[in-house]
Scaffold this motif. Structure first.
Motif, short mmCIF file in Angstrom:
data_model
loop_
_atom_site.label_atom_id
_atom_site.label_comp_id
_atom_site.label_asym_id
_atom_site.label_seq_id
_atom_site.Cartn_x
_atom_site.Cartn_y
_atom_site.Cartn_z
N MET A 80 4.76 5.40 3.56
CA MET A 80 4.16 6.60 3.40
C MET A 80 5.06 7.58 2.75
O MET A 80 6.30 7.80 3.22
N ASP A 124 0.83 11.62 1.12
CA ASP A 124 0.08 12.97 1.51
C ASP A 124 -0.32 13.76 0.37
O ASP A 124 0.06 13.52 -0.71
N CYS A 143 1.14 5.02 0.27
CA CYS A 143 0.41 6.19 0.84
C CYS A 143 1.08 7.40 0.40
O CYS A 143 2.03 7.71 0.77
N ASP A 185 4.20 13.17 8.58
CA ASP A 185 4.29 12.02 7.57
C ASP A 185 5.44 11.12 7.71
O ASP A 185 5.20 9.86 7.36
N VAL A 243 -6.20 3.46 7.10
CA VAL A 243 -5.66 3.12 5.90
C VAL A 243 -5.57 1.32 5.80
O VAL A 243 -6.15 0.92 4.99
N TYR A 247 3.19 -1.32 4.03
CA TYR A 247 2.60 -0.11 3.91
C TYR A 247 3.77 0.98 3.86
O TYR A 247 4.51 1.01 4.79
N ALA A 253 0.85 -1.22 -0.10
CA ALA A 253 0.00 0.00 0.01
C ALA A 253 1.01 1.22 0.01
O ALA A 253 1.61 1.45 0.87
N ALA A 285 -3.12 5.22 -1.88
CA ALA A 285 -4.10 5.90 -0.91
C ALA A 285 -3.36 7.28 -0.58
O ALA A 285 -2.21 7.42 -0.69
N VAL A 335 -3.29 10.00 2.44
CA VAL A 335 -3.61 10.30 3.68
C VAL A 335 -3.17 11.61 4.09
O VAL A 335 -1.98 12.00 3.95
N PHE A 385 -6.62 6.55 -6.81
CA PHE A 385 -6.56 5.68 -5.36
C PHE A 385 -7.62 4.86 -4.94
O PHE A 385 -8.58 5.05 -5.40
N PHE A 413 -3.36 6.62 9.92
CA PHE A 413 -2.90 5.29 9.45
C PHE A 413 -3.55 3.98 9.58
O PHE A 413 -3.76 3.22 8.81
#
Length: 208
Positions: free
Chosen positions: A169, A8, A6, A177, A158, A167, A4, A113, A115, A136, A155
Protein backbone atom coordinates in the motif's frame (compact mmCIF):
# COMPACT_ATOMS: atom_id res chain seq x y z
CA UNK A 1 5.37 -13.97 -7.17
CA UNK A 2 2.33 -11.82 -7.87
CA UNK A 3 2.19 -8.50 -6.06
CA UNK A 4 -0.89 -6.30 -5.64
CA UNK A 5 0.27 -2.71 -5.66
CA UNK A 6 -2.33 -0.52 -3.99
CA UNK A 7 -2.36 3.26 -4.12
CA UNK A 8 -4.26 5.94 -2.28
CA UNK A 9 -5.88 8.45 -4.64
CA UNK A 10 -6.04 12.02 -3.28
CA UNK A 11 -2.61 13.32 -2.37
CA UNK A 12 -0.82 10.29 -3.82
CA UNK A 13 -1.89 9.82 -7.44
CA UNK A 14 -4.09 12.90 -7.82
CA UNK A 15 -2.81 16.24 -6.54
CA UNK A 16 -4.35 19.66 -5.89
CA UNK A 17 -1.77 22.33 -6.82
CA UNK A 18 -3.98 25.15 -5.52
CA UNK A 19 -5.88 25.42 -2.22
CA UNK A 20 -9.29 23.75 -2.33
CA UNK A 21 -10.80 27.10 -1.42
CA UNK A 22 -10.50 28.09 -5.08
CA UNK A 23 -12.74 25.16 -6.10
CA UNK A 24 -15.38 26.14 -3.55
CA UNK A 25 -15.22 29.82 -4.45
CA UNK A 26 -15.68 29.14 -8.16
CA UNK A 27 -18.59 26.79 -7.44
CA UNK A 28 -20.47 29.17 -5.17
CA UNK A 29 -20.00 32.16 -7.44
CA UNK A 30 -21.23 30.15 -10.44
CA UNK A 31 -24.54 29.80 -8.60
CA UNK A 32 -24.84 33.41 -7.48
CA UNK A 33 -23.53 32.95 -3.94
CA UNK A 34 -20.81 35.29 -2.75
CA UNK A 35 -17.93 33.31 -1.28
CA UNK A 36 -16.99 33.88 2.36
CA UNK A 37 -14.75 31.90 4.67
CA UNK A 38 -17.73 31.36 6.96
CA UNK A 39 -19.74 29.74 4.16
CA UNK A 40 -16.75 27.62 3.25
CA UNK A 41 -16.59 26.41 6.85
CA UNK A 42 -20.32 25.66 6.88
CA UNK A 43 -19.98 23.50 3.79
CA UNK A 44 -16.84 21.77 5.02
CA UNK A 45 -18.34 20.99 8.42
CA UNK A 46 -21.51 19.57 6.85
CA UNK A 47 -19.51 17.47 4.43
CA UNK A 48 -17.13 16.14 7.08
CA UNK A 49 -19.94 15.19 9.46
CA UNK A 50 -21.84 13.33 6.74
CA UNK A 51 -18.69 11.77 5.28
CA UNK A 52 -17.36 10.48 8.60
CA UNK A 53 -20.75 8.94 9.35
CA UNK A 54 -20.94 7.42 5.84
CA UNK A 55 -24.25 9.18 5.27
CA UNK A 56 -25.61 9.35 1.71
CA UNK A 57 -24.71 12.24 -0.59
CA UNK A 58 -22.18 14.11 1.59
CA UNK A 59 -21.51 16.56 -1.24
CA UNK A 60 -25.19 17.43 -1.51
CA UNK A 61 -25.45 17.82 2.25
CA UNK A 62 -22.55 20.24 2.07
CA UNK A 63 -24.07 22.33 -0.69
CA UNK A 64 -27.51 22.30 0.92
CA UNK A 65 -25.99 23.61 4.15
CA UNK A 66 -24.31 26.44 2.23
CA UNK A 67 -27.55 27.36 0.44
CA UNK A 68 -29.40 27.47 3.76
CA UNK A 69 -26.70 29.49 5.50
CA UNK A 70 -26.54 31.98 2.62
CA UNK A 71 -30.36 32.12 2.32
CA UNK A 72 -29.78 31.69 -1.40
CA UNK A 73 -32.05 30.63 -4.25
CA UNK A 74 -29.79 27.92 -5.63
CA UNK A 75 -30.17 24.24 -6.45
CA UNK A 76 -27.87 22.06 -4.29
CA UNK A 77 -27.93 19.25 -6.87
CA UNK A 78 -26.76 21.59 -9.63
CA UNK A 79 -24.10 22.96 -7.28
CA UNK A 80 -22.79 19.44 -6.66
CA UNK A 81 -22.32 18.87 -10.38
CA UNK A 82 -20.50 22.20 -10.69
CA UNK A 83 -18.33 21.29 -7.71
CA UNK A 84 -17.48 17.96 -9.32
CA UNK A 85 -16.43 19.57 -12.60
CA UNK A 86 -14.40 22.24 -10.83
CA UNK A 87 -12.71 19.73 -8.54
CA UNK A 88 -11.70 17.44 -11.38
CA UNK A 89 -10.39 20.39 -13.39
CA UNK A 90 -8.31 21.52 -10.40
CA UNK A 91 -6.48 18.20 -10.06
CA UNK A 92 -3.24 17.13 -11.66
CA UNK A 93 -1.31 13.87 -11.97
CA UNK A 94 2.50 14.20 -11.94
CA UNK A 95 3.99 12.89 -15.16
CA UNK A 96 6.40 10.74 -13.14
CA UNK A 97 3.43 9.07 -11.47
CA UNK A 98 1.66 8.49 -14.79
CA UNK A 99 4.74 6.90 -16.32
CA UNK A 100 5.43 4.76 -13.27
CA UNK A 101 1.86 3.49 -13.06
CA UNK A 102 1.80 2.69 -16.78
CA UNK A 103 5.00 0.69 -16.45
CA UNK A 104 3.77 -1.18 -13.40
CA UNK A 105 0.50 -2.00 -15.16
CA UNK A 106 2.46 -3.62 -17.99
CA UNK A 107 4.28 -5.97 -15.60
CA UNK A 108 2.67 -9.40 -15.71
CA UNK A 109 3.58 -10.02 -12.07
CA UNK A 110 1.86 -6.87 -10.79
CA UNK A 111 -1.76 -6.11 -10.07
CA UNK A 112 -2.74 -2.48 -9.49
CA UNK A 113 -5.51 -1.20 -7.25
CA UNK A 114 -6.73 2.07 -5.80
CA UNK A 115 -7.82 2.07 -2.16
CA UNK A 116 -9.43 5.40 -1.34
CA UNK A 117 -11.58 7.01 1.31
CA UNK A 118 -14.48 8.44 -0.65
CA UNK A 119 -17.66 7.98 -2.65
CA UNK A 120 -17.00 5.48 -5.44
CA UNK A 121 -18.42 7.32 -8.46
CA UNK A 122 -16.76 10.58 -7.39
CA UNK A 123 -13.37 8.93 -6.97
CA UNK A 124 -13.55 6.82 -10.12
CA UNK A 125 -14.51 10.00 -11.96
CA UNK A 126 -11.12 11.49 -11.09
CA UNK A 127 -9.36 8.50 -12.61
CA UNK A 128 -11.59 8.76 -15.69
CA UNK A 129 -10.83 12.47 -15.98
CA UNK A 130 -7.11 11.74 -16.13
CA UNK A 131 -7.38 8.64 -18.32
CA UNK A 132 -6.03 6.31 -15.63
CA UNK A 133 -8.94 3.99 -14.89
CA UNK A 134 -7.89 1.20 -17.23
CA UNK A 135 -4.50 0.89 -15.51
CA UNK A 136 -6.12 -0.57 -12.38
CA UNK A 137 -7.51 -4.04 -11.76
CA UNK A 138 -9.74 -2.75 -8.97
CA UNK A 139 -10.86 0.46 -7.28
CA UNK A 140 -12.06 0.16 -3.69
CA UNK A 141 -13.78 3.18 -2.17
CA UNK A 142 -14.56 3.30 1.53
CA UNK A 143 -18.22 4.18 1.00
CA UNK A 144 -18.90 0.93 -0.84
CA UNK A 145 -17.42 -1.24 1.94
CA UNK A 146 -18.96 0.67 4.84
CA UNK A 147 -15.78 1.90 6.53
CA UNK A 148 -12.96 4.36 5.95
CA UNK A 149 -9.26 3.54 6.18
CA UNK A 150 -7.57 2.75 8.58
CA UNK A 151 -10.39 0.24 9.15
CA UNK A 152 -9.52 -3.12 7.64
CA UNK A 153 -12.64 -3.30 5.42
CA UNK A 154 -11.16 -1.47 2.37
CA UNK A 155 -8.01 -3.60 2.54
CA UNK A 156 -10.03 -6.80 2.97
CA UNK A 157 -12.02 -5.87 -0.15
CA UNK A 158 -8.81 -5.60 -2.16
CA UNK A 159 -7.85 -9.12 -1.14
CA UNK A 160 -11.23 -10.39 -2.29
CA UNK A 161 -11.05 -8.64 -5.67
CA UNK A 162 -7.35 -8.90 -6.49
CA UNK A 163 -5.76 -12.27 -5.68
CA UNK A 164 -2.00 -11.93 -5.09
CA UNK A 165 0.86 -13.36 -3.07
CA UNK A 166 1.81 -10.00 -1.53
CA UNK A 167 0.01 -6.71 -0.96
CA UNK A 168 1.69 -3.31 -0.88
CA UNK A 169 0.00 0.00 0.00
CA UNK A 170 1.35 3.40 -1.07
CA UNK A 171 -0.28 6.44 0.50
CA UNK A 172 0.26 9.90 1.96
CA UNK A 173 -1.92 9.62 5.09
CA UNK A 174 0.15 7.97 7.80
CA UNK A 175 -2.69 6.71 9.99
CA UNK A 176 -4.99 5.66 7.16
CA UNK A 177 -2.52 4.35 4.61
CA UNK A 178 0.49 3.23 6.63
CA UNK A 179 -0.89 2.13 9.99
CA UNK A 180 -4.11 0.83 8.44
CA UNK A 181 -2.22 -1.13 5.77
CA UNK A 182 0.26 -2.57 8.26
CA UNK A 183 -2.54 -3.73 10.56
CA UNK A 184 -4.23 -5.40 7.59
CA UNK A 185 -1.06 -7.30 6.69
CA UNK A 186 -0.01 -5.08 3.78
CA UNK A 187 3.51 -3.76 3.25
CA UNK A 188 3.16 0.04 3.63
CA UNK A 189 5.09 2.73 1.75
CA UNK A 190 4.58 6.26 3.04
CA UNK A 191 4.25 8.83 0.27
CA UNK A 192 5.56 12.03 1.86
CA UNK A 193 3.64 15.21 1.06
CA UNK A 194 5.30 16.99 -1.84
CA UNK A 195 7.22 13.93 -3.06
CA UNK A 196 5.64 13.97 -6.51
CA UNK A 197 8.80 14.17 -8.59
CA UNK A 198 10.66 11.48 -10.52
CA UNK A 199 12.93 10.52 -7.61
CA UNK A 200 10.00 9.42 -5.47
CA UNK A 201 8.39 7.33 -8.21
CA UNK A 202 11.76 5.89 -9.24
CA UNK A 203 12.19 4.77 -5.64
CA UNK A 204 8.76 3.16 -5.66
CA UNK A 205 9.64 1.38 -8.92
CA UNK A 206 12.83 0.07 -7.35
CA UNK A 207 11.11 -1.08 -4.17
CA UNK A 208 8.32 -2.83 -6.01
Amino acid sequence: MTTALCFDLDGTIVHYPEPYEAVVRETLEAHGIAFTSDLESVGEDAFRAAFNALEPDPYRQSMAAVVEAADADADPDAMVETLRRNEYAATTVPEAARLSLSGLADDADDRLAVVTNGVRDWQVGKLDHHGLTDLFDAVVASYEVGAHKPDSAPFDAVRERVPADEYVMVGDEYEADVEGARAAGFVPIHFEDGDDGPDLWATIDALL
